[in-house]
Design a protein around this motif. Structure first.
Motif, PDB file in Angstrom:
ATOM      1  N   ARG B  34       0.845  -1.210   0.000  1.00 17.03           N
ATOM      2  CA  ARG B  34       0.000   0.000   0.000  1.00 17.03           C
ATOM      3  C   ARG B  34       0.870   1.247   0.000  1.00 17.03           C
ATOM      4  O   ARG B  34       0.584   2.236  -0.686  1.00 17.03           O
ATOM      5  CB  ARG B  34      -0.901  -0.041   1.231  1.00 17.03           C
ATOM      6  N   ASN B  35       1.944   1.212   0.783  1.00 24.23           N
ATOM      7  CA  ASN B  35       2.852   2.373   0.821  1.00 24.23           C
ATOM      8  C   ASN B  35       3.484   2.613  -0.535  1.00 24.23           C
ATOM      9  O   ASN B  35       3.687   3.753  -0.951  1.00 24.23           O
ATOM     10  CB  ASN B  35       3.946   2.156   1.875  1.00 24.23           C
ATOM     11  N   LEU B  36       3.772   1.546  -1.231  1.00 26.51           N
ATOM     12  CA  LEU B  36       4.392   1.680  -2.540  1.00 26.51           C
ATOM     13  C   LEU B  36       3.425   2.348  -3.530  1.00 26.51           C
ATOM     14  O   LEU B  36       3.816   3.235  -4.306  1.00 26.51           O
ATOM     15  CB  LEU B  36       4.793   0.301  -3.059  1.00 26.51           C
ATOM     16  N   VAL B  37       2.187   1.908  -3.459  1.00 31.56           N
ATOM     17  CA  VAL B  37       1.173   2.506  -4.339  1.00 31.56           C
ATOM     18  C   VAL B  37       0.996   3.976  -4.001  1.00 31.56           C
ATOM     19  O   VAL B  37       0.912   4.843  -4.883  1.00 31.56           O
ATOM     20  CB  VAL B  37      -0.163   1.745  -4.195  1.00 31.56           C
ATOM     21  N   LEU B  38       0.976   4.260  -2.711  1.00 30.66           N
ATOM     22  CA  LEU B  38       0.822   5.646  -2.261  1.00 30.66           C
ATOM     23  C   LEU B  38       1.993   6.503  -2.751  1.00 30.66           C
ATOM     24  O   LEU B  38       1.816   7.638  -3.214  1.00 30.66           O
ATOM     25  CB  LEU B  38       0.766   5.667  -0.733  1.00 30.66           C
ATOM     26  N   LEU B  39       3.190   5.943  -2.683  1.00 31.28           N
ATOM     27  CA  LEU B  39       4.373   6.668  -3.155  1.00 31.28           C
ATOM     28  C   LEU B  39       4.268   6.968  -4.642  1.00 31.28           C
ATOM     29  O   LEU B  39       4.609   8.061  -5.101  1.00 31.28           O
ATOM     30  CB  LEU B  39       5.632   5.831  -2.869  1.00 31.28           C
ATOM     31  N   GLY B  40       3.783   5.979  -5.380  1.00 31.39           N
ATOM     32  CA  GLY B  40       3.620   6.181  -6.816  1.00 31.39           C
ATOM     33  C   GLY B  40       2.629   7.297  -7.115  1.00 31.39           C
ATOM     34  O   GLY B  40       2.868   8.149  -7.977  1.00 31.39           O
ATOM     35  N   ILE B  41       1.525   7.300  -6.398  1.00 26.71           N
ATOM     36  CA  ILE B  41       0.497   8.331  -6.621  1.00 26.71           C
ATOM     37  C   ILE B  41       1.043   9.718  -6.264  1.00 26.71           C
ATOM     38  O   ILE B  41       0.847  10.692  -6.999  1.00 26.71           O
ATOM     39  CB  ILE B  41      -0.767   8.013  -5.795  1.00 26.71           C
ATOM     40  N   ILE B  42       1.735   9.787  -5.128  1.00 28.59           N
ATOM     41  CA  ILE B  42       2.287  11.076  -4.696  1.00 28.59           C
ATOM     42  C   ILE B  42       3.280  11.587  -5.735  1.00 28.59           C
ATOM     43  O   ILE B  42       3.280  12.777  -6.095  1.00 28.59           O
ATOM     44  CB  ILE B  42       2.957  10.937  -3.319  1.00 28.59           C
ATOM     45  N   SER B  43       4.147  10.704  -6.212  1.00 28.49           N
ATOM     46  CA  SER B  43       5.152  11.107  -7.209  1.00 28.49           C
ATOM     47  C   SER B  43       4.469  11.635  -8.462  1.00 28.49           C
ATOM     48  O   SER B  43       4.881  12.649  -9.025  1.00 28.49           O
ATOM     49  CB  SER B  43       6.039   9.918  -7.588  1.00 28.49           C
ATOM     50  N   PHE B  44       3.429  10.952  -8.883  1.00 27.93           N
ATOM     51  CA  PHE B  44       2.710  11.389 -10.079  1.00 27.93           C
ATOM     52  C   PHE B  44       2.085  12.760  -9.866  1.00 27.93           C
ATOM     53  O   PHE B  44       2.166  13.643 -10.733  1.00 27.93           O
ATOM     54  CB  PHE B  44       1.628  10.363 -10.447  1.00 27.93           C
ATOM     55  N   VAL B  45       1.480  12.943  -8.709  1.00 27.31           N
ATOM     56  CA  VAL B  45       0.830  14.229  -8.433  1.00 27.31           C
ATOM     57  C   VAL B  45       1.845  15.364  -8.403  1.00 27.31           C
ATOM     58  O   VAL B  45       1.617  16.440  -8.968  1.00 27.31           O
ATOM     59  CB  VAL B  45       0.043  14.155  -7.100  1.00 27.31           C
ATOM     60  N   ILE B  46       2.981  15.130  -7.759  1.00 29.35           N
ATOM     61  CA  ILE B  46       4.021  16.168  -7.693  1.00 29.35           C
ATOM     62  C   ILE B  46       4.540  16.482  -9.088  1.00 29.35           C
ATOM     63  O   ILE B  46       4.693  17.657  -9.467  1.00 29.35           O
ATOM     64  CB  ILE B  46       5.174  15.715  -6.770  1.00 29.35           C
ATOM     65  N   ALA B  47       4.801  15.431  -9.858  1.00 28.35           N
ATOM     66  CA  ALA B  47       5.302  15.646 -11.225  1.00 28.35           C
ATOM     67  C   ALA B  47       4.280  16.419 -12.054  1.00 28.35           C
ATOM     68  O   ALA B  47       4.620  17.355 -12.787  1.00 28.35           O
ATOM     69  CB  ALA B  47       5.619  14.302 -11.880  1.00 28.35           C
ATOM     70  N   PHE B  48       3.021  16.031 -11.943  1.00 25.35           N
ATOM     71  CA  PHE B  48       1.962  16.703 -12.706  1.00 25.35           C
ATOM     72  C   PHE B  48       1.872  18.175 -12.309  1.00 25.35           C
ATOM     73  O   PHE B  48       1.748  19.065 -13.171  1.00 25.35           O
ATOM     74  CB  PHE B  48       0.629  15.993 -12.454  1.00 25.35           C
ATOM     75  N   ALA B  49       1.933  18.440 -11.007  1.00 24.69           N
ATOM     76  CA  ALA B  49       1.817  19.822 -10.530  1.00 24.69           C
ATOM     77  C   ALA B  49       2.987  20.669 -11.024  1.00 24.69           C
ATOM     78  O   ALA B  49       2.795  21.794 -11.499  1.00 24.69           O
ATOM     79  CB  ALA B  49       1.754  19.839  -9.008  1.00 24.69           C
ATOM     80  N   THR B  50       4.197  20.129 -10.927  1.00 17.93           N
ATOM     81  CA  THR B  50       5.363  20.919 -11.329  1.00 17.93           C
ATOM     82  C   THR B  50       5.385  21.157 -12.844  1.00 17.93           C
ATOM     83  O   THR B  50       5.746  22.242 -13.303  1.00 17.93           O
ATOM     84  CB  THR B  50       6.674  20.243 -10.897  1.00 17.93           C
ATOM     85  N   VAL B  51       4.984  20.158 -13.619  1.00 19.02           N
ATOM     86  CA  VAL B  51       4.930  20.345 -15.073  1.00 19.02           C
ATOM     87  C   VAL B  51       3.868  21.384 -15.429  1.00 19.02           C
ATOM     88  O   VAL B  51       4.082  22.237 -16.292  1.00 19.02           O
ATOM     89  CB  VAL B  51       4.646  19.000 -15.781  1.00 19.02           C
TER      90      VAL B  51
END
Lengths: 182, 136
Positions: B34-51
């Motif tokens: 679950r933590n791994l999935v959460l990390l993936g989602i967080i990374s995607f959100v941060i990347a999306f926001a910065t782009v």
């Protein structure tokens, strides 16, 4: 609590990263129009805008591209003249104790106008893009008002190009005068 | 004599066999997944926001209009190369004597550059946005 801080952390970049807007044109921006172009929108004109909206937008998109090409070409040439001709000439004149104040002033003016040319181009293109993206069929009045602003900014671009050309002509005249003194 | 407490190593032990039948070792795995999935989602959100922020800045600052890599927004080859255009290679030397001949050569090369500017007879002229051109 963890979730709150986490979502706050995620939203921080959006609020911190403030967009930087291009400077406003160097000359006051006002909707001017040529004597032959009406400043008010008639019903006939409104009808034409609504009828030919799609074609007008395509024309504006093409104009964006052609103006960009002209800007690149003229800008490169201006930079080339400034960097490879005018500036080295003034340096060489200083070396030979032939420093010429009008030539240096001309160089500085040209560099300033060159920078203004770029700034004004950004301002013009921003408005042109806004115009090309508008739904002219739905809001022909807003479209025409924006068109008038774009025309004014395009006129500013034209004046910048003419000023640069005039400064280059002045430079040539000054060099000819200098040549006569040698 | 019975030896207690010694493990018979000759017999392979089944590692999957839980030591305590009441404990669920898969709970750790579940939490880790679950933590791994959460990390993936967080990374995607941060990347999306910065782009998104980067593109906003790129557009609002006007750099997009100066970007020379946009297809169709660069001069065509025939607009740049007007036949034998060797003037692009000419650079007036910063040092050296200043004589009439030097200045004549300078003006001759500069004149070629100016002619290329003058080929655009009416840059950013009003005709392109006139009512007649746009069909208004």
């Amino acid at each position: 609590m963890k979730k709150f801080f986490f979502s706050l952390f995620l939203s921080l970049p959006i609020f911190i990263a403030m967009p930087v807007f291009a400077e406003e044109p160097s000359t006051p921006d006002h909707s001017t129009h040529s004597p032959t172009e009406p400043s008010t929108l008639t019903d006939t004109m409104k009808g034409h805008i609504v009828e030919h909206c799609a074609e007008i937008r395509i024309q504006l998109k093409e104009l964006q591209k052609s103006d960009s090409r002209i800007r690149v070409y003229l800008g490169d040439t201006y930079d080339h003249i400034l960097t490879n001709y005018i500036t080295p000439l003034n340096i060489r004149l200083v070396e030979n104790n032939l420093s010429n104040a009008p030539l240096i002033e001309n160089q500085n003016s040209l560099a300033d106008i060159r920078a203004i040319f770029t700034t004004d181009f950004i301002s013009y293109q921003q408005k042109l893009e806004e115009l090309a993206s508008m739904n002219c069929a739905a809001t022909p009045e807003n479209f025409y008002d924006t068109l008038l602003i774009v025309r004014a900014r395009r006129e500013i671009m034209k004046q910048d190009a003419l000023r640069i050309r005039s400064l280059i002509s002045d430079h040539i005249k000054l060099v000819n005068d200098l040549k006569g003194e040698l | 004599m019975a030896v207690t407490g010694l493990i018979d190593k000759s017999t392979p032990t089944d590692k999957s066999t839980p030591i305590s039948p009441n404990r669920k070792p898969s709970k750790k795995l579940e939490r880790g997944g679950r933590n791994l999935v959460l990390l993936g989602i967080i990374s995607f959100v941060i990347a999306f926001a910065t782009v998104t922020v980067s593109l906003l800045i790129y557009h609002n600052s006007g750099d997009i209009y100066l970007d020379r890599s946009r297809p169709g927004y660069l001069p065509d080859e025939d607009e740049i190369d007007d036949g034998d255009n060797g003037e692009e290679d000419y650079i007036f030397e910063k040092s050296g004597p200043v004589t009439m001949e030097v200045l004549e050569e300078y003006l001759r090369h500069l004149d070629t550059e100016v002619q290329s500017i003058d080929e655009y007879t009416d840059p950013f002229g009003p005709d392109a946005l006139s009512n007649s051109t746009l069909g208004i």
